[in-house]
Scaffold this active site. Structure first.
Site, PDB file in Angstrom:
ATOM      1  N   LYS A  29       0.904  -1.303  -0.014  1.00 52.62           N
ATOM      2  CA  LYS A  29      -0.012  -0.041  -0.091  1.00 52.62           C
ATOM      3  C   LYS A  29       0.957   0.920   0.072  1.00 52.62           C
ATOM      4  O   LYS A  29       0.659   2.221  -0.737  1.00 52.62           O
ATOM      5  CB  LYS A  29      -0.809  -0.103   1.093  1.00 52.62           C
ATOM      6  CG  LYS A  29      -1.568   1.429   1.579  1.00 52.62           C
ATOM      7  CD  LYS A  29      -2.619   1.285   2.862  1.00 52.62           C
ATOM      8  CE  LYS A  29      -1.856   1.667   3.893  1.00 52.62           C
ATOM      9  NZ  LYS A  29      -1.553   3.177   4.177  1.00 52.62           N
ATOM     10  N   ASN A  30       1.924   1.222   0.976  1.00 51.35           N
ATOM     11  CA  ASN A  30       2.409   2.590   1.037  1.00 51.35           C
ATOM     12  C   ASN A  30       3.600   2.729  -0.104  1.00 51.35           C
ATOM     13  O   ASN A  30       4.132   3.847   0.030  1.00 51.35           O
ATOM     14  CB  ASN A  30       3.365   2.575   2.432  1.00 51.35           C
ATOM     15  CG  ASN A  30       2.476   2.731   3.552  1.00 51.35           C
ATOM     16  OD1 ASN A  30       1.306   2.868   3.313  1.00 51.35           O
ATOM     17  ND2 ASN A  30       3.007   2.560   4.940  1.00 51.35           N
ATOM     18  N   CYS A  64      -5.646  13.322  12.830  1.00 47.69           N
ATOM     19  CA  CYS A  64      -5.884  12.101  12.198  1.00 47.69           C
ATOM     20  C   CYS A  64      -5.767  11.367  13.321  1.00 47.69           C
ATOM     21  O   CYS A  64      -5.185  11.749  14.651  1.00 47.69           O
ATOM     22  CB  CYS A  64      -4.639  11.733  11.282  1.00 47.69           C
ATOM     23  SG  CYS A  64      -4.342   9.743  11.115  1.00 47.69           S
ATOM     24  N   ARG A 122       0.349  14.475  13.023  1.00 50.30           N
ATOM     25  CA  ARG A 122       0.881  14.280  11.541  1.00 50.30           C
ATOM     26  C   ARG A 122       1.071  15.435  10.765  1.00 50.30           C
ATOM     27  O   ARG A 122       0.122  15.728   9.876  1.00 50.30           O
ATOM     28  CB  ARG A 122      -0.054  13.284  10.931  1.00 50.30           C
ATOM     29  CG  ARG A 122      -0.078  12.013  11.678  1.00 50.30           C
ATOM     30  CD  ARG A 122      -0.612  10.594  10.846  1.00 50.30           C
ATOM     31  NE  ARG A 122       0.040  10.023   9.842  1.00 50.30           N
ATOM     32  CZ  ARG A 122      -0.190   8.998   9.319  1.00 50.30           C
ATOM     33  NH1 ARG A 122      -1.392   8.286   9.471  1.00 50.30           N
ATOM     34  NH2 ARG A 122       0.590   8.214   8.264  1.00 50.30           N
ATOM     35  N   ASP A 179       3.824   0.178  12.163  1.00 51.35           N
ATOM     36  CA  ASP A 179       2.563  -0.319  11.373  1.00 51.35           C
ATOM     37  C   ASP A 179       2.466  -1.786  11.827  1.00 51.35           C
ATOM     38  O   ASP A 179       1.554  -2.295  11.557  1.00 51.35           O
ATOM     39  CB  ASP A 179       2.508  -0.202   9.873  1.00 51.35           C
ATOM     40  CG  ASP A 179       2.576   1.334   9.270  1.00 51.35           C
ATOM     41  OD1 ASP A 179       2.017   2.097  10.245  1.00 51.35           O
ATOM     42  OD2 ASP A 179       2.632   1.448   8.281  1.00 51.35           O
ATOM     43  N   ARG A 185      -8.840  -0.233   4.368  1.00 49.69           N
ATOM     44  CA  ARG A 185      -7.824   0.926   3.563  1.00 49.69           C
ATOM     45  C   ARG A 185      -6.646   0.234   3.259  1.00 49.69           C
ATOM     46  O   ARG A 185      -6.062   0.379   2.097  1.00 49.69           O
ATOM     47  CB  ARG A 185      -7.722   1.901   4.426  1.00 49.69           C
ATOM     48  CG  ARG A 185      -8.826   2.855   4.696  1.00 49.69           C
ATOM     49  CD  ARG A 185      -8.298   3.935   5.738  1.00 49.69           C
ATOM     50  NE  ARG A 185      -6.992   4.076   5.333  1.00 49.69           N
ATOM     51  CZ  ARG A 185      -5.879   4.732   6.048  1.00 49.69           C
ATOM     52  NH1 ARG A 185      -6.146   4.989   7.204  1.00 49.69           N
ATOM     53  NH2 ARG A 185      -4.896   5.010   5.678  1.00 49.69           N
TER      54      ARG A 185
HETATM   55  C1  UD1 Z   1       4.058   6.787   6.330  1.00 49.61           C
HETATM   56  C2  UD1 Z   1       3.132   5.370   6.292  1.00 49.61           C
HETATM   57  C3  UD1 Z   1       2.648   4.794   7.472  1.00 49.61           C
HETATM   58  C4  UD1 Z   1       3.742   4.822   8.568  1.00 49.61           C
HETATM   59  C5  UD1 Z   1       4.414   6.014   8.755  1.00 49.61           C
HETATM   60  C6  UD1 Z   1       5.712   5.737   9.385  1.00 49.61           C
HETATM   61  C7  UD1 Z   1       2.095   5.878   3.930  1.00 49.61           C
HETATM   62  C8  UD1 Z   1       1.025   6.092   3.172  1.00 49.61           C
HETATM   63  N1  UD1 Z   1       2.032   5.786   5.428  1.00 49.61           N
HETATM   64  O1  UD1 Z   1       3.003   7.764   6.995  1.00 49.61           O
HETATM   65  O2  UD1 Z   1       1.988   3.750   7.143  1.00 49.61           O
HETATM   66  O3  UD1 Z   1       3.115   4.424   9.714  1.00 49.61           O
HETATM   67  O4  UD1 Z   1       4.994   6.220   7.395  1.00 49.61           O
HETATM   68  O5  UD1 Z   1       6.556   4.693   9.197  1.00 49.61           O
HETATM   69  O6  UD1 Z   1       3.315   5.494   3.564  1.00 49.61           O
HETATM   70  N2  UD1 Z   1       5.838  14.509  11.070  1.00 49.61           N
HETATM   71  C9  UD1 Z   1       6.017  15.637  11.457  1.00 49.61           C
HETATM   72  N3  UD1 Z   1       6.170  16.523  10.441  1.00 49.61           N
HETATM   73  C10 UD1 Z   1       5.864  16.370   9.101  1.00 49.61           C
HETATM   74  C11 UD1 Z   1       6.028  14.821   8.719  1.00 49.61           C
HETATM   75  C12 UD1 Z   1       5.739  14.089   9.715  1.00 49.61           C
HETATM   76  O7  UD1 Z   1       5.866  16.135  12.694  1.00 49.61           O
HETATM   77  O8  UD1 Z   1       6.180  17.295   8.262  1.00 49.61           O
HETATM   78  C13 UD1 Z   1       5.695  13.300  12.211  1.00 49.61           C
HETATM   79  C14 UD1 Z   1       4.392  12.581  12.295  1.00 49.61           C
HETATM   80  O9  UD1 Z   1       3.394  13.639  12.904  1.00 49.61           O
HETATM   81  C15 UD1 Z   1       4.628  11.315  12.771  1.00 49.61           C
HETATM   82  C16 UD1 Z   1       6.077  11.042  12.191  1.00 49.61           C
HETATM   83  O10 UD1 Z   1       6.546  12.376  11.744  1.00 49.61           O
HETATM   84  O11 UD1 Z   1       4.890  11.455  14.023  1.00 49.61           O
HETATM   85  C17 UD1 Z   1       6.092  10.014  10.908  1.00 49.61           C
HETATM   86  O12 UD1 Z   1       5.440  10.441   9.977  1.00 49.61           O
HETATM   87  P1  UD1 Z   1       5.899  10.238   8.341  1.00 49.61           P
HETATM   88  O13 UD1 Z   1       7.125   9.329   8.618  1.00 49.61           O
HETATM   89  O14 UD1 Z   1       5.844  11.410   7.646  1.00 49.61           O
HETATM   90  O15 UD1 Z   1       4.838   9.158   8.109  1.00 49.61           O
HETATM   91  P2  UD1 Z   1       3.682   9.311   6.727  1.00 49.61           P
HETATM   92  O16 UD1 Z   1       4.552   9.496   5.574  1.00 49.61           O
HETATM   93  O17 UD1 Z   1       2.677  10.177   7.499  1.00 49.61           O
END
Ligand code: UD1
Length: 428
Positions: A34-35, A128, A133, A317, A409
């Site tokens: 998925k990711n 969320c 996030r 995850d 999902r």
């Molecule tokens: C992706 C995955 C999700 C997985 C996560 C971590 C997809 C669609 N989803 O989510 O399944 O659990 O990686 O492996 O690929 N953060 C900030 N600022 C930002 C971006 C992120 O503070 O600009 C924080 C988020 O709130 C969170 C952490 O960083 O606490 C991890 O987020 P991130 O690695 O960006 O995960 P996603 O890309 O949202």
């Protein structure tokens, strides 16, 4: 659009009914990640023409991303586990709130839209249920490349001032989404970009590999430093999605829980190194081949000490699924969640099934119990929902899991796969 008659229940409103205690064994074929698939779909925006993506899972998030691309003006055709996306006709640069609110990964169109058109308007994902996030790292990275941002009426308006240019970016945290957005912008930027403290997830490497096939110049994917030299154009390609390590990990937990032997085919064991190591330490026998993993167990489950971390650390995850194992282990376990601030919500549902779990901040302290009891429980999020079904496999009596739309999902035919492995499970 599917038609739901008065007597049928809308599939997203159905519940999963599990009668626990049945042996679970056999082989399960794992789909594309998925990711990864969602990001490969976003990357198709970069190349006018027809991109073909294979090994695409039939899950709700892929349907939503198809809608996002269609709303931009792309022509998306969904085949049997494959998608053809013609990005030639894209003439809109806005990812609407109705879609982003359903799936945060829709923000992955930001980087490609800026790279190809210099403009993007993306609804802010908002709260969320697994944490705040934020998008600050995405904006900081793209900002260093010449993008300015304004927020209005719940949308982020992004615009390139002059030309998108390469930059040296160091992330405070190796965010998966921010690494992807910056990488997809950098491939078309003028000059060289260095992304330091980049995310190293296998899905990032899969995306980088597809971008390279499209003509991008990227090196270092899968390491903490990704280097990108911008090019003038990218061309469409055929690309096969990498296997879903989290889907595989979920079924392996089912095998570990019930004894197996259970084999997954289609996910690379090298993408699950730490999770497999934790299974071994919990008393589970694990054997691997090039794309196969087999688990079995005869002795007691042993307790664990797990900390979620960015890859190659233990994946957040799989945290919920491993908590189900810990709940039935002989002894006390600690699970520490370091990636998301609020990812223990499903634990209170697990407690309703008799698990002994205490949450203290970002630590979960779990005292193993001899058995769980079936109960009505509610999915709070995708992985938490999948984990509650796993708990139902092991529990005495009937477990009814509601909130199944969360599971849809990210898992293709979860109930069908578990039934084929021997579970007494249905959905209605
Ligand atoms: C992706 C995955 C999700 C997985 C996560 C971590 C997809 C669609 N989803 O989510 O399944 O659990 O990686 O492996 O690929 N953060 C900030 N600022 C930002 C971006 C992120 O503070 O600009 C924080 C988020 O709130 C969170 C952490 O960083 O606490 C991890 O987020 P991130 O690695 O960006 O995960 P996603 O890309 O949202």
């Amino acid at each position: 659009m599917s038609h739901v008659s008065d007597t049928e229940v809308d599939p997203s409103m159905q519940s999963i009914y599990v009668h626990g205690g049945k042996p679970i064994s056999g082989t399960v074929r794992i789909g594309g990640a998925k990711n990864s698939a969602l990001k490969l779909m976003a990357a198709s925006i970069l190349a006018p023409g027809v991109t073909r993506i294979t090994n695409v899972p039939a899950i709700a998030d892929v349907t939503i991303m198809s809608e996002v691309l269609r709303s931009l003006g792309a022509d998306v055709h969904e085949g049997d586990h494959e998608l053809t996306i013609d990005a030639s006709g894209i003439d809109t640069f806005e990812a609407p709130y109705e879609l982003v609110a359903q799936m945060r990964a829709a923000v992955d169109v930001l980087g490609p839209l800026l790279a190809r058109f210099g403009r993007a308007r993306v609804a802010m994902p908002g709260g969320c249920n697994i944490g705040a996030r934020k998008l600050d790292l995405h904006m900081k990275g793209l900002g260093a490349m010449g993008v300015s941002f304004e927020t209005d009426h719940g949308y982020i308006d992004a615009q390139v001032n002059g030309k998108l240019h390469g930059a040296s970016i160091t992330f405070d945290f190796p965010s998966v989404g921010a690494t992807e957005n910056v990488m997809m912008a950098a491939v078309r930027a003028e000059g060289h970009t260095t992304i330091d403290n980049a995310a190293r997830e296998p899905e990032i490497a899969d995306l980088a590999n597809m971008l390279v096939e499209m003509g991008a110049k990227i090196s270092g994917q899968g390491t903490p430093t990704i280097e990108v030299d911008g090019v003038d154009e990218l061309h469409p390609v055929d690309h096969r999605t990498v296997g879903d390590r989290i889907e595989a990990g979920t079924y392996l937990v089912a095998g570990a829980l019930m004894g197996g032997p259970l084999t997954t085919v289609g996910a690379d064991p090298a993408h699950l190194t730490l999770a497999l190591e934790k299974l071994r330490r919990m008393g589970v026998s694990v054997e691997t081949g090039p794309q196969t993993i087999t688990v079995s167990r005869t002795g007691d489950l042993q307790p664990c000490d797990i900390q979620t971390l960015p890859h190659p650390g233990f994946p957040t995850d799989l945290q919920a699924q491993f908590m189900v194992l810990a709940a039935l282990a002989k002894g006390s376990s600690v699970i520490t969640e370091n990636v998301f601030e609020n990812r223990f919500m499903f634990a209170s549902e697990l407690s309703r099934m008799g698990a002994d779990v205490r949450i203290e901040g970002h630590h979960a302290l779990i005292n193993g119990v001899p058995k769980l009891e079936g109960a009505p429980v509610r999915s709070t999020d995708l992985r938490g929902g999948a984990a509650l079904v796993l708990a139902g496999l092991a529990a005495d009596g009937e477990t009814v899991v509601s909130g199944v739309h969360h599971i849809d999902r990210g898992y293709e035919d979860y109930v069908g796969h578990l039934r084929a492995l021997g579970a007494d499970i249905n959905r209605r």
